[in-house]
Write an enzyme that holds these catalytic residues in place. Structure first.
Site, PDB file in Angstrom:
ATOM      1  N   GLU A 176      49.466  23.198  70.342  1.00 37.09           N
ATOM      2  CA  GLU A 176      48.814  23.841  71.509  1.00 37.09           C
ATOM      3  C   GLU A 176      47.758  22.979  72.200  1.00 37.09           C
ATOM      4  OE1 GLU A 176      47.363  27.638  70.142  1.00 37.09           O
ATOM      5  OE2 GLU A 176      49.387  28.417  69.844  1.00 37.09           O
ATOM      6  N   HIS A 206      57.040  32.872  71.878  1.00 37.94           N
ATOM      7  CA  HIS A 206      56.528  34.247  71.776  1.00 37.94           C
ATOM      8  C   HIS A 206      56.806  34.925  73.118  1.00 37.94           C
ATOM      9  CE1 HIS A 206      54.486  33.490  68.003  1.00 37.94           C
ATOM     10  NE2 HIS A 206      53.906  32.422  68.504  1.00 37.94           N
ATOM     11  N   GLU A 209      58.363  29.877  66.363  1.00 39.15           N
ATOM     12  CA  GLU A 209      57.564  31.091  66.107  1.00 39.15           C
ATOM     13  C   GLU A 209      58.134  32.282  66.870  1.00 39.15           C
ATOM     14  OE1 GLU A 209      53.355  30.411  66.711  1.00 39.15           O
ATOM     15  OE2 GLU A 209      53.472  28.392  65.868  1.00 39.15           O
ATOM     16  N   ASP A 231      59.262  35.514  68.448  1.00 41.02           N
ATOM     17  CA  ASP A 231      59.203  36.978  68.418  1.00 41.02           C
ATOM     18  C   ASP A 231      59.377  37.465  69.843  1.00 41.02           C
ATOM     19  OD1 ASP A 231      56.565  36.395  69.314  1.00 41.02           O
ATOM     20  OD2 ASP A 231      55.639  37.118  67.477  1.00 41.02           O
ATOM     21  N   ASN A 234      54.034  21.040  68.909  1.00 39.56           N
ATOM     22  CA  ASN A 234      54.382  22.470  68.975  1.00 39.56           C
ATOM     23  C   ASN A 234      53.501  23.179  70.000  1.00 39.56           C
ATOM     24  OD1 ASN A 234      55.894  24.688  67.616  1.00 39.56           O
ATOM     25  ND2 ASN A 234      53.866  25.403  66.980  1.00 39.56           N
TER      26      ASN A 234
HETATM   27  C1  XIL Z   1      48.710  33.476  64.169  1.00 41.79           C
HETATM   28  C2  XIL Z   1      48.923  34.258  62.895  1.00 41.79           C
HETATM   29  O1  XIL Z   1      50.175  34.891  62.960  1.00 41.79           O
HETATM   30  C3  XIL Z   1      47.815  35.277  62.722  1.00 41.79           C
HETATM   31  O2  XIL Z   1      47.910  35.885  61.438  1.00 41.79           O
HETATM   32  C4  XIL Z   1      46.449  34.620  62.877  1.00 41.79           C
HETATM   33  O3  XIL Z   1      45.452  35.619  62.860  1.00 41.79           O
HETATM   34  C5  XIL Z   1      46.374  33.833  64.168  1.00 41.79           C
HETATM   35  O4  XIL Z   1      47.423  32.903  64.212  1.00 41.79           O
HETATM   36  N1  XIL Z   1      50.526  30.227  67.656  1.00 41.79           N
HETATM   37  C6  XIL Z   1      50.537  29.581  66.430  1.00 41.79           C
HETATM   38  C7  XIL Z   1      50.364  30.383  65.190  1.00 41.79           C
HETATM   39  O5  XIL Z   1      50.783  28.384  66.368  1.00 41.79           O
HETATM   40  O6  XIL Z   1      49.687  29.662  64.181  1.00 41.79           O
HETATM   41  C8  XIL Z   1      49.666  31.679  65.461  1.00 41.79           C
HETATM   42  O7  XIL Z   1      49.669  32.439  64.235  1.00 41.79           O
HETATM   43  C9  XIL Z   1      50.340  32.431  66.589  1.00 41.79           C
HETATM   44  C10 XIL Z   1      50.276  31.636  67.856  1.00 41.79           C
END
Ligand code: XIL
Length: 302
Positions: free
Chosen positions: A127, A206, A235, A237, A169
């Protein structure tokens, strides 16, 4: 094939999930994990605050619980994440300049060395680009150490674990026309042209109503792959329910399958109740561990 992992393996891919150490005592959770997934990402346990809570005092307790469970089950591991502006330990948040740069590089070296040989791919940097239309780097304490902090992190990771794939990422890098996507693309192109060691790009993916699956998602995956890197959905969802959600999961899965260098998909949790999203139902299993329509459409697309 009757599981996500077995179906993904038919095309040489993996299907993974984020795992939280504190859920490894939940038998329903572990049952689904062991049965369905062949790649594991620690949801929080390998982040900087977890692994280096005090400077130069490393703690791998919870990360190792996940790693040992995964390896014991014959599953591979995505390392997440070596350098990030978020979830830094307090001691690092207040640092700047050369002190911070050296602390970050030491962190990358120590953690990647500790897990050398055990990690399929590391999210070396997470990020680092700004949202919106600027295409600029995200302002952060790490960015303020100099624009070369990302390549320095990648070089340190390569030296520490030459066998791990090294990934950049990010989120909101799914729409090919988005300025952030273009900016990450140019960085990867630059790294490849100058021999900075990068092997893969992770698209967090996401998705929700404000950020739906873009129509050009496969184009984005293919364009990154064409730079000579693997791409991974890291990641996933997708907010929603029923047939709409199932169609979206199917589209994302099909896009990956259509891109030769899309090597695998990871969903960000197992049951809806395991999701980091405070409300909503963005995952493949319901709170009781039952398969949702989205599970069936994903399995069918693999
Ligand atoms: C999130 C986790 O799922 C949570 O439990 C935590 O509180 C915050 O981080 N991008 C990422 C992940 O790269 O590491 C994040 O994970 C979600 C967004």
């Amino acid at each position: 094939a009757t599981t996500l992992a077995a179906a993904a393996q038919q095309s040489g891919r993996y299907f993974g999930t984020a795992v939280a150490a504190n859920r490894l005592s939940d038998s329903t959770y572990v049952g689904i994990l062991n049965r369905e997934f062949d790649m594991v990402t620690a949801e929080n346990e390998m982040k900087m605050d977890a692994t280096e809570p005090a400077q130069n005092r490393f703690n791998y307790g919870n990360a190792d619980r996940i790693v040992n469970h995964a390896r014991g089950q014959g599953k591979r591991i995505r390392g997440h994440a070596l350098a990030w502006h978020s979830q830094q330990p307090a001691w690092m948040q207040s640092m700047s300049g050369t002190t911070l740069r050296n602390a970050m590089l030491n962190h990358v070296t120590q953690v990647a060395t500790y897990y050398r040989g055990k990690i399929y791919a590391w999210d070396v940097v997470n990020e680092a680009f700004a949202d919106g239309s600027s295409g600029a780097r995200r302002d952060s304490n790490l960015q303020r150490t100099g624009n070369d902090w990302i390549e320095a992190a990648f070089r340190a990771a390569r030296a520490a674990d030459p066998g791990a794939k090294l990934c950049y990422n990010d989120y909101n890098t799914d729409d090919w026309t988005h300025a952030k996507t273009q900016a990450v693309y140019r960085m990867v192109q630059d790294f490849k042209s100058r021999g900075v060691p990068i092997d893969c790009v992770g698209l967090q993916s996401h998705f929700n109503n404000n950020s739906p699956v873009p129509s050009n998602y496969q184009t984005t995956l293919q364009n990154f792959a064409n730079l000579g890197v693997d791409v991974q959905i890291t990641e996933l969802d997708i907010e929603g329910s029923g047939s709409t959600q199932a169609q979206n999961y199917q589209r994302v899965t099909q896009a990956c399958l259509n891109v030769a260098r899309c090597t695998g998909i990871t969903v960000w949790g197992i049951r809806d109740t395991d999701s980091w999203r405070a409300s909503g139902t963005p995952l493949l299993f319901d709170g009781n561990g039952n398969k949702k329509a989205a599970y069936n459409s994903t399995l069918a697309a693999l």
